[in-house]
Design an enzyme around this catalytic site. Structure first.
Site, PDB file in Angstrom:
ATOM      1  NE  ARG A  58      -2.705  -0.795   3.514  1.00  0.00           N
ATOM      2  CZ  ARG A  58      -2.674  -1.963   4.161  1.00  0.00           C
ATOM      3  NH1 ARG A  58      -3.072  -3.068   3.548  1.00  0.00           N
ATOM      4  NH2 ARG A  58      -2.263  -2.024   5.398  1.00  0.00           N
TER       5      ARG A  58
ATOM      6  CB  CYS B 262      -5.921 -16.987  18.128  1.00  0.00           C
ATOM      7  SG  CYS B 262      -4.328 -16.207  18.352  1.00  0.00           S
TER       8      CYS B 262
ATOM      9  CB  THR C  14      18.862  -9.199  12.110  1.00  0.00           C
ATOM     10  OG1 THR C  14      19.456  -9.071  10.811  1.00  0.00           O
ATOM     11  CG2 THR C  14      17.386  -9.582  11.955  1.00  0.00           C
TER      12      THR C  14
ATOM     13  N   PRO D 167      23.187  -6.906   7.593  1.00  0.00           N
ATOM     14  CG  PRO D 167      24.750  -6.579   5.897  1.00  0.00           C
ATOM     15  CD  PRO D 167      24.559  -7.276   7.204  1.00  0.00           C
TER      16      PRO D 167
ATOM     17  CE1 TYR E 259      15.605  -3.113   8.856  1.00  0.00           C
ATOM     18  CE2 TYR E 259      15.912  -4.196   6.721  1.00  0.00           C
ATOM     19  CZ  TYR E 259      16.119  -3.111   7.553  1.00  0.00           C
ATOM     20  OH  TYR E 259      16.830  -2.036   7.111  1.00  0.00           O
ATOM     21  CB  ALA E 260      13.793 -10.858  12.474  1.00  0.00           C
TER      22      ALA E 260
ATOM     23  N   GLY F 172       7.915 -10.761  14.891  1.00  0.00           N
ATOM     24  CA  GLY F 172       7.014 -11.831  15.331  1.00  0.00           C
ATOM     25  C   GLY F 172       7.619 -12.765  16.366  1.00  0.00           C
ATOM     26  CG  ASP F 173       5.267 -16.111  17.587  1.00  0.00           C
ATOM     27  OD1 ASP F 173       4.858 -14.984  17.924  1.00  0.00           O
ATOM     28  OD2 ASP F 173       4.541 -17.116  17.538  1.00  0.00           O
TER      29      ASP F 173
END
Lengths: 537, 537
Positions: B21, B42, B272, B275, B278-279, B281-282
């Site tokens: 978006r 869930c 992270t 370079p 990225y990370a 969530g769980d």
């Protein structure tokens, strides 16, 4: 120290009990001209409707309990007829015995509240079936009338919270109910989009809602109501809940400064203009925690909070009232309506025009878990700062949850940009991974980022209207709800594949109805080189 | 720019759709080794229980929809087997065809989540009736087993949220359910006072709760469970929901820095140590918004929020993650449990000992309006600053409302002193003029003001115990709940009238159980010249 409290319904009783807990030695006296203190006034409609059956439950504390538990003297049916601020003296009249006497005080707390206003309608004063509803005594009168006279048809004048609650409760009793209001919508402070749902819910449950009319004449001892539209209503009972006026006459006569509308002027520690005299509750005007403007705080919850705080202040704590937000909830049959702070209507009444709004209708909990229902949320904010000005919520479930959360967010000074960052309890029966309140924040952020891309139709020139392409991006089969005609309809889900159908070289105006659709469409078009604006009515 | 997302369940899908978006031009590819993306994990217990009947409803977005609506490429059953951070390349394996290939990326987002841990129990690996529950595929397997094998007795190992939800849903199917956990309470992060209510609710609804035991041996292909207490459970089915471990092996193999427990280390923009990787969530450990300590954020709502935020960050917005609070809700038959931030248990586990708590049990709405039920609230705060550290809520109604409000208050940085000032929606069906959350604040303030008057029984010297008067101020007829013996019992309501019964010259210790009573009693005694302390166990 001797402290006298005038009025013991909500704020007065809260003040007195807290003040006792803070100090065992002070003398505390409550003078109440009515028959009761500490009444749960908000429960009266439910008592009349038989939802609450135990009358005693409405009396949260009796004079005997306050004496026993808190060592507070309470005199009901004792009216203060005059205050002498210079001499720190009161003139008191025992309404039962007629006895008159004086009392002295070190500190005086005015918690005299407000009383119903009877509109100036010819014949209403002599009607034998006309009532107001404020005190437990009022409630007793109505209950007694229903039991002895067995009215079949009741008319309620005033479609605010009390009127709407009464309508539901009288329907509960099986009565025919007509609800009359001079405004063009029910639940006055709510904006029309939300009030519409409530009006429909009332009608769906058999309430005859007559808006935009007034009662001009009450005839036949109250059995005939002549309305401003020329019609005549026959009624067995009339309950007037059109508004209240502050009980500030004794304050005025004692020379205390009042606002033009009669509310007592206080500072942020509830001090009036007279030494050692304080005031709380419905009789004062305080300031809005949101805008800083003067505002009455006509809620029992606010009166309780103010009473508690004033006790701390008079006990020497360096505290001050942060101002009034105004958070309320009303049950309207199967719907709940809740409001926080300002609506568009109250902003306009306050002369504030710099605002924008979000209107979304997400499910109250995960759509795939049983009984998910649409929750209507309108959030109003300041476009340049993102400051939250108010919220309105209508739906079947989870309504008061979202308004309470929004109020907590406002108390913490969060902007609309920070709403998505609030973690809210998720599990399918309760919410979605992104709670409706988070979603309202996301939409608000998008709107703010797009602010220069949103225009009002009325602000477009004739040329812009002729040259531009007005694009309807709703999915096929959705019924129209706006009044601007579209030139082209391409469902959002097909937009990327059908870009070639959209003329280039002129602005594309995406018609805004609600939700994220127009925003998403604008992102797609802008990303493909179009000059694009979202157009609102 | 080409962005690859590994893992498309919660955070990955949120990231990808938001990122699209924001920008139409970027190439976005999601690689998911499972069969589905964007699953409402869930909801799985409710799908198994037949509460949710439409399996498609659990799949929020399909690859086809993401392609159609968002122009995002999704490849399911494609596993990333290696990352080469230096060359910005991935090795990918098509799990269906066996094909292996490489992909390059400009930015890489790891949203690989976590997977269930099977405890090292002999025989569990070969049991034919043992399941874990994480993915929709897991859910399908369990549902299929129930339909084809018609188990009558199911054992659930792990009494956390998933275990408790499964217990309710299996009871819904009419199965006999045994819930086993090695801890001495259900719903691990909750403190015992709250967990007790939940355990009783489970038992009341026919769940056999076995706490403080482990399964030591699984025999007879899973039909015989040998427990640590020497007993043997016969079962038709075993579901293990004991915990998860992060799917961080590919990150580790690529040289990314991990925490000791295997979670990926990220900064407050989800970067992270490598370079352009990225990370969210769980799989990551973030920081607590409350204490600033490292903490995993194992909630799908958090993953969604992080994904959305990372999209803005990678699009160049100067935003950062404010940290994780941890707000959850769990339905336990007719009760709801909800938690915000830390419990005593998690504080102690984090090495934090400087805290105090409030425990109150007000009604969820006005006591005189039908169906009012007790709401159990435990609030934990920092005594010297009033900072709110966490809240736990258990009751039938209005539970998630109060936890949501508390979370909003925490997001706004409010202290416990500021809780009473939050205006919350009142009308008898919804609350009281002072909402339970306001009351919790009032009690906290009182406790803080009285802090030097509260002592722990264990901290008293032998002389103090002998000389002092231990006073029980509960009303006559209340059953005892504490273990400290009292010297004298005077109900609070009679205290002022019976002061002469209390010995002077030595400290009066008021026994604390809960609520405002001890505070009120201490005010009365202190106001009458007594040296008074509230004593806790």
């Amino acid at each position: 120290m001797k402290v006298i409290v005038i009025g013991g319904i909500a704020g007065g009783a809260s003040f007195a009990t807290r003040f006792r807990r803070l100090n065992e030695q002070n003398e505390i006296l409550i003078l109440e001209r009515g028959e009761h203190i500490s009444i749960a006034s908000c429960a009266l409609p439910y008592y009349l409707g038989g939802v609450i059956t135990d009358r005693n439950a409405l009396i949260e504390r009796t004079p005997a309990i306050l004496k026993q538990n808190n060592n507070i003297d309470v005199r009901v049916r004792h009216e203060v007829t005059a205050i002498d601020p210079a001499r720190h003296r009161l003139s008191v009249k025992n309404l039962d015995s007629g006895e008159q006497y004086e009392e002295t005080y070190d500190k005086l707390v005015l918690s005299t509240g407000a009383r119903p206003v009877l509109p100036p309608i010819s014949g209403i004063e002599t009607a034998t079936n006309a009532f107001t509803l404020r005190s437990l005594t009022d409630g007793d009168r109505i209950k007694n009338y229903i039991q002895t006279e067995a009215p079949q048809q009741v008319t309620i004048l005033g479609a605010g919270a009390a009127g709407v609650e009464l309508a539901e409760n009288f329907r509960q009793l099986g009565l025919s109910v007509t609800l009359v209001d001079q405004a063009d919508k029910v639940m006055q402070p709510y904006d029309i989009e939300l009030a519409d749902f409530l009006e429909k819910e009332l009608e769906k449950n058999g309430v005859d809602v007559k808006l935009g009319v007034t009662i001009q004449l009450v005839a036949d001892s109250g059995r005939e109501l002549h309305l401003s539209d020329g019609s005549v209503l026959n009624t067995d009972m009339l309950v007037v809940v059109t508004g209240v006026t502050p009980n500030s006459e004794i304050a005025k006569n004692a020379g205390l400064q009042l606002w033009a509308d009669g509310h007592i002027i206080v500072n942020n520690q509830f001090a009036t203009s007279a030494p050692d005299i304080y005031a709380i509750g419905d009789v004062i005007e305080t300031t809005s925690r949101i805008t800083g403007l003067p505002i009455p705080s006509l809620l029992s919850s606010a009166a309780n909070r103010q009473g508690h705080l004033l006790a701390d202040i008079l006990n020497g704590e360096p505290l001050h009232y942060p101002g009034f937000v105004g958070v309320s909830a009303v049950k309207v049959f199967n719907l709940t309506a809740s409001m926080v702070g300002y609506s568009e209507q109250t902003l306009q009444a306050a002369g504030i025009t710099n605002y924008a709004s979000v209107f979304i209708t997400p499910f109250d909990h995960a759509y795939f878990y049983p009984n998910a229902k649409r929750l209507n949320i309108k959030l109003i904010y300041e476009p340049d700062t993102g400051k939250i000005l108010g919220g309105q919520f209508v739906g079947e479930n989870g309504v008061d949850k979202r308004s309470g959360e929004l109020s907590a967010a406002i108390a913490g000074g969060l902007t609309i940009d920070e709403l998505p960052g609030i973690e809210l309890p998720y599990s399918p029966p309760y919410s979605a991974p992104r709670d409706p309140l988070n979603m309202a924040g996301y939409v608000g952020i998008n709107q703010r980022q797009q602010a220069n891309q949103t225009v009002k139709y009325d602000d477009l020139t004739e040329t812009e209207r002729c040259d531009g392409t007005f694009l309807d991006i709703r999915e096929t089969g959705k019924t129209a709800s706006g009044t601007i005609d579209s030139d082209l309809a391409i469902p959002l889900t097909e937009l990327r594949d059908r870009l070639t159908e959209i003329p280039t070289g002129h602005t594309v105006y995406i018609l805004y109805r609600k939700g994220l659709g127009p925003y998403n469409a604008s992102r797609i078009l802008a990303g493909n080189g179009y000059d694009v604006k979202i157009v609102t009515e």
